[in-house]
Design an enzyme around this catalytic site. Structure first.
Site, PDB file in Angstrom:
ATOM      1  N   GLU A 510       0.688  -1.154   0.015  1.00  0.00           N
ATOM      2  CA  GLU A 510      -0.047  -0.054   0.111  1.00  0.00           C
ATOM      3  C   GLU A 510       0.780   1.215   0.032  1.00  0.00           C
ATOM      4  O   GLU A 510       1.021   1.780  -0.995  1.00  0.00           O
ATOM      5  CB  GLU A 510      -1.031  -0.164   1.336  1.00  0.00           C
ATOM      6  CG  GLU A 510      -2.065   1.205   1.151  1.00  0.00           C
ATOM      7  CD  GLU A 510      -3.010   0.741   2.139  1.00  0.00           C
ATOM      8  OE1 GLU A 510      -3.244  -0.031   2.717  1.00  0.00           O
ATOM      9  OE2 GLU A 510      -4.085   1.522   1.960  1.00  0.00           O
ATOM     10  N   GLU A 785      -1.400  -0.431  13.459  1.00  0.00           N
ATOM     11  CA  GLU A 785      -2.628   0.111  12.717  1.00  0.00           C
ATOM     12  C   GLU A 785      -3.882  -0.210  13.626  1.00  0.00           C
ATOM     13  O   GLU A 785      -4.973   0.513  13.440  1.00  0.00           O
ATOM     14  CB  GLU A 785      -2.688  -0.570  11.355  1.00  0.00           C
ATOM     15  CG  GLU A 785      -3.611  -0.344  10.458  1.00  0.00           C
ATOM     16  CD  GLU A 785      -3.637  -0.672   9.190  1.00  0.00           C
ATOM     17  OE1 GLU A 785      -3.226  -1.858   9.050  1.00  0.00           O
ATOM     18  OE2 GLU A 785      -4.117  -0.068   8.084  1.00  0.00           O
TER      19      GLU A 785
END
Ligand code: RAM
Length: 929
Positions: A510, A785
């Site tokens: 990502e 995260e």
């Protein structure tokens, strides 16, 4: 006294001045030019130290004043900008002599001399007049240079090879192109400058020397709008006679690393190079060596594949020794082709480049299965490894990287998703071989080696830490070890995600500039790092990415064909410039970015129905879920209504915009945005505020935090909403936070402003789930995260995100140590110092490298006494809130505070003595109870 002597004397004085004010008196006698106690230091141009090749026509100049005297400030200044070092030394400001300007401005002073033209060299210095009207010595000289300003300045052509080669073992992993040519510098050289850009990533060499120490360069941009070029003085590299220039070209993001994947990235084209070397000879003549079809190119070099996400493959048997020096036989190289120029305009790169900033040695080496060696670097970081190996030619060593290990000690790679994160090195067999990749990077703590000839040792791998080389923004430490570790984790995570913009994560497939992760977080970042230049560049990326209709992507630059926009993520386009305004006094950014912000607001305005906007894509992203394997909570009681998120954020943005309009002297706009905000506030309260219950909608922590943070709560109702927030935390969540990306960015300051900093301290020192301490307890050396990052589904579970830090780092500096900018006098011209003594914390200390210089705060509790040492830099003032039962007993440097120089008592306020403080260092003792 000649000028060299004067400079030496000044330098000696600078050293002595630090020692004591008494020494200063004798210096004053020795240096007739320097009668002031102020010294002018740290000259910056556009927030950078001696930048090369800028393309700003009115660059802003800043300097820092130092003095051991209290109350020192600048009353006037003189700036000299000269076209040569010699002229400057003779005090000839042929480009600009500002003369004596009666102004206290020592930061963001716009150049106002002769119009700057392409290639101009500028040498500058400053002197100031102090509070007593005495002149300082001239500062040490600084410099900047101007790059190529106009498209017509470029004679070079973009060159490359717009096709894949036979060596491409996978379509998205081209071999790195190598380019070269030789040229003759016929006469003695007085100056040589190279302007170049190589997309996606490049390295330039002259006569075998790498030009500059930047890596992963140039910076990422929205390539269809903007391409960065770099400028280097290469006078020292050019020889009289035959010379060679060469370049490597990697794929970067330009040649999309994921064009063929299920989650594709946009493709901008094949790698390409633009290089313009301008040589000035001592006889006044000039020669320009440009990239064109006379260059040779090969795709047969040792980097046989490169892709940022998947890694680099290097075959040392294919090395071409001397390829970037003269005399190399390039007969079997092809001619480079002139290729179409990228769509974006060429603009100077005006940020600190990405560099290798640190090396890490492994702390442990294990062999979880035969021939599989795992290195533990003890820290999750971003960069790559340097491999040292000896062995037979053709042996391939494989390096893989991961953030954590499986229980059997092997690499845990499930959370890397589609990214292969693998570097392959094939040996040439020539003695000790050293390899470092050029065109990839990894986010990891553990590295695995397989295929190593023999047994690797701890010295076989060294970790290289890689990120934008931004200066430190300050330091923080306290008596609580967990808080200190959290601070370190945040710092590692924040810098690891600097990739000429801020990425969400550095390890999986990502690595994008997600706007929401940094919206309010950015303000806290300024205490960790000097992001003035980096973030104004990123704000430019926002603008470059904006659609003509005003829509702003959630990810900037939007390297994905899947486009999404909502309120909360792109709100960064309004929120981040506000942080840069408050922290760095960057008013120009506000002025330039204003039309884009207004356009976004107008566009989003189209989604409002009856004062409510529901356009929200992610909710309060990543609240702590109810069960350990979940990524997102399914429990409606934990989720905040998207319309509350979007409407609160949009209203906040309107209020910010109204402030910016006032600043820019646009009263009509200011009024319009303010009254629009009022309408939305009313609508929000009508629709979601439950007067019976005293909270919004389902009363989540975030549903309380946002209206409180943005001042949207109806008059008189604030205490009730605040109580609900506290009740939620203390009752239902048993002292835990329940926020995700959105709520968490405001939570700590809301609690502190409401008088409950103790609750924040409780979260921050908590080690039970969900908490930052839980992450630390479970081995995190960065920030996860997900709150449940050790148990959650690997599909979205990065170990190095910063979004859940929320406003914790801000809180450590502003509310615990007590260093905060006053928005009314931005850039720390006026400092608000209000520390909070919480829980069992015995001491906290922080420094902040503000635009005016270092601010320091260090408080300690010794028995019943509070001992607080502070430093307020010259040319600023501070208001300080000293915890004290009464003002009478407060002492400063051994005297009653009432008698202290530079300290003026203002009032008592809720158990604190409030003072106005002049620049200087102070030691205050009080009895808080
Ligand atoms: C994730 C990203 C990012 C977040 C978005 C919504 O994939 O990692 O952190 O902002 O989704």
């Amino acid at each position: 006294m000649n000028s060299i002597n004067t400079m030496n004397t000044t330098r000696i004085c600078s050293v002595l001045l630090v020692v004591s004010a008494i020494t200063f008196t004798s210096c004053k006698v020795a240096s007739p030019q320097s009668s002031s106690a102020i010294q002018v230091k740290t000259l910056r141009c556009e927030s950078l130290v001696n930048p090369r090749g800028i393309d700003e026509r009115e660059p802003r100049l800043s300097w820092i004043l130092e003095s051991v005297q209290r109350g020192q400030r600048q009353t006037a200044s003189q700036i000299l900008v000269a076209s040569s070092r010699e002229r400057l030394q003779r005090n000839e400001g042929d480009l600009w002599d500002s003369g004596r300007r009666d102004s206290s401005a020592s930061i963001q002073v716009s150049y106002a001399g002769k119009p700057l033209t392409s290639r101009q060299l500028c040498f500058w210095k400053v002197r100031v007049w102090d509070k007593d009207g005495k002149a300082s010595a001239w500062s040490e000289p600084a410099n900047f240079s101007v790059g190529l300003l106009a498209p017509s300045d470029w004679q070079a052509r973009w060159i490359g090879r717009d096709e894949t080669s036979t060596n491409t073992n996978e379509s998205r992993r081209l071999s790195a192109r190598m380019l070269r040519r030789e040229f003759i510098a016929a006469k003695p050289v007085s100056r040589a400058t190279v302007y170049f850009s190589g997309l996606g990533l490049s390295e330039l060499y002259i006569n075998g020397d790498k030009i500059g120490d930047q890596v992963l360069s140039p910076g990422l941009t929205e390539y269809s709008n903007r391409i960065h070029f770099l400028t280097f003085d290469v006078t020292a590299q050019i020889r009289r006679g035959q010379n060679a220039i060469g370049a490597w070209l990697g794929n970067g993001r330009y040649y999309a690393p994921r064009a063929n994947s299920p989650a594709p990235t946009l493709n901008y084209g094949f790698p390409k190079l633009l290089s313009q070397l301008e040589i000035n000879y001592t006889d006044g003549s000039r020669e320009v060596i440009v990239s064109d079809e006379s260059w040779k190119l090969t795709t047969e070099g040792p980097i046989i594949a490169n892709n940022e996400y998947d890694g680099e493959e290097y075959d040392a048997r294919r090395e071409m020794p001397g390829w970037n020096r003269i005399g190399f036989k390039d007969a079997d190289w092809q001619s480079a082709k002139a290729v179409s120029a990228p769509v974006g305009a060429l603009r100077a790169e005006m940020i600190e480049p990405i560099r290798v900033t640190e090396t890490l040695k492994p702390i442990k080496l294990t062999e979880p299965s035969p021939g599989v060696f795992v290195y533990d670097f003890g820290q999750n970081f971003v960069g790559w490894c340097r491999l040292a190996v000896r062995g037979p030619a053709g042996t391939t060593v494989k390096l893989r990287f991961a953030e954590t290990l499986n229980t059997n000690g092997t690499l845990y790679t499930a959370n890397l998703r589609d990214a292969k994160v693998t570097d392959l090195y094939t040996l040439s067999g020539n003695g000790e071989e050293i390899y470092e990749p050029r065109f990839t990077y990894h986010g990891f703590r553990y590295a695995e080696i397989t295929g190593f000839p023999g047994r690797p040792t701890k010295d076989s791998l060294i970790g290289k830490v890689v990120h934008d080389d931004v200066a430190s923004g300050g330091s923080f430490e306290s008596s609580n070890a967990l808080i200190n570790r959290l601070h370190e984790n945040v710092r590692w995570g924040t810098r690891g995600n600097y990739r000429s913009l801020s990425t969400d994560c550095p390890q999986r497939d990502e690595r994008q500039g997600w706007l929401g992760d940094r919206s309010a977080f950015a303000r806290g970042e300024t205490y960790q790092f000097d992001i003035a230049a980096l973030y104004s560049k990123w704000v430019q990326d926002f603008e470059d990415s904006q659609k003509p209709n005003g829509s702003m992507s959630d990810v900037c630059p939007p390297y994905w064909p899947i486009y999404s926009d909502n309120v909360t993520w792109p709100a960064s386009t309004i929120i981040i410039p506000g942080a840069l305004l408050d922290q760095y006094a960057d008013t120009r950014l506000i002025a330039r970015h204003y039309p884009s912000m207004v356009k976004w607001i107008e566009y989003m305005g189209g989604f409002i129905t009856n004062g409510i906007i529901e356009k929200d894509s992610y909710g309060d992203w990543c609240v702590p879920p109810e069960s350990p394997e979940l990524i997102h909570s399914k429990d409606p009681a934990r989720k905040t209504n998207p319309a509350i998120l979007a409407t609160s954020y949009f209203t906040h943005c309107l209020n910010l915009l109204s402030r910016y309009a006032t600043l820019l002297d646009k009263p009509d706009d200011a009024k319009r945005f303010a009254s629009w905000a009022t309408q939305m506030k009313t609508a929000l309260n009508e629709k979601f505020y439950n007067r019976e219950k005293g909270y919004y909608d389902n009363g989540t922590q975030t549903a309380c935090v946002l209206p409180l943070a943005f001042d949207l709560v109806p008059d008189g109702e604030r205490p009730r909403v605040f109580n609900q927030l506290v009740h939620k935390i203390e009752g239902e969540s048993r002292g835990h936070l329940g926020t995700g990306l959105i709520g968490g960015q405001w939570l700590n300051r809301v609690l502190t402003a409401g008088g409950r900093p103790d609750l924040v301290y409780r979260f921050a020192t908590n080690t039970a789930y969900p908490s930052w301490g839980y992450m630390v307890e479970n081995g995190a050396t960065t920030v996860w995260e997900l709150w449940n990052g050790n148990t959650a589904d690997p599909a979205m579970n990065s170990g190095n995100h910063v979004m859940l830090v929320g406003d914790l780092s801000l809180w450590l500096y502003e509310d615990l140590a007590g260093i905060k900018a006053d928005p009314a006098q931005p850039g720390f011209k006026h400092i608000l110092m209000k520390p909070n003594l919480v829980g069992d914390l015995k001491w906290a200390k922080a420094t902040h490298e503000s635009p005016y210089g270092r601010i320091a705060s260090h408080w300690r509790r010794v028995g019943n006494t509070l001992d607080w040492q502070i430093t307020v830099p010259p040319n600023t003032t501070a208001t300080i809130w000293l915890p004290a039962a009464n003002a009478e007993s407060v002492r400063e440097s051994g005297k009653p505070a009432t008698a202290a120089e530079g300290v003026k008592f203002l009032r008592m306020e809720s158990g604190r003595a409030v003072y106005q403080v002049q620049p200087g260092s102070y030691r205050l003792l009080s009895r808080p109870e």
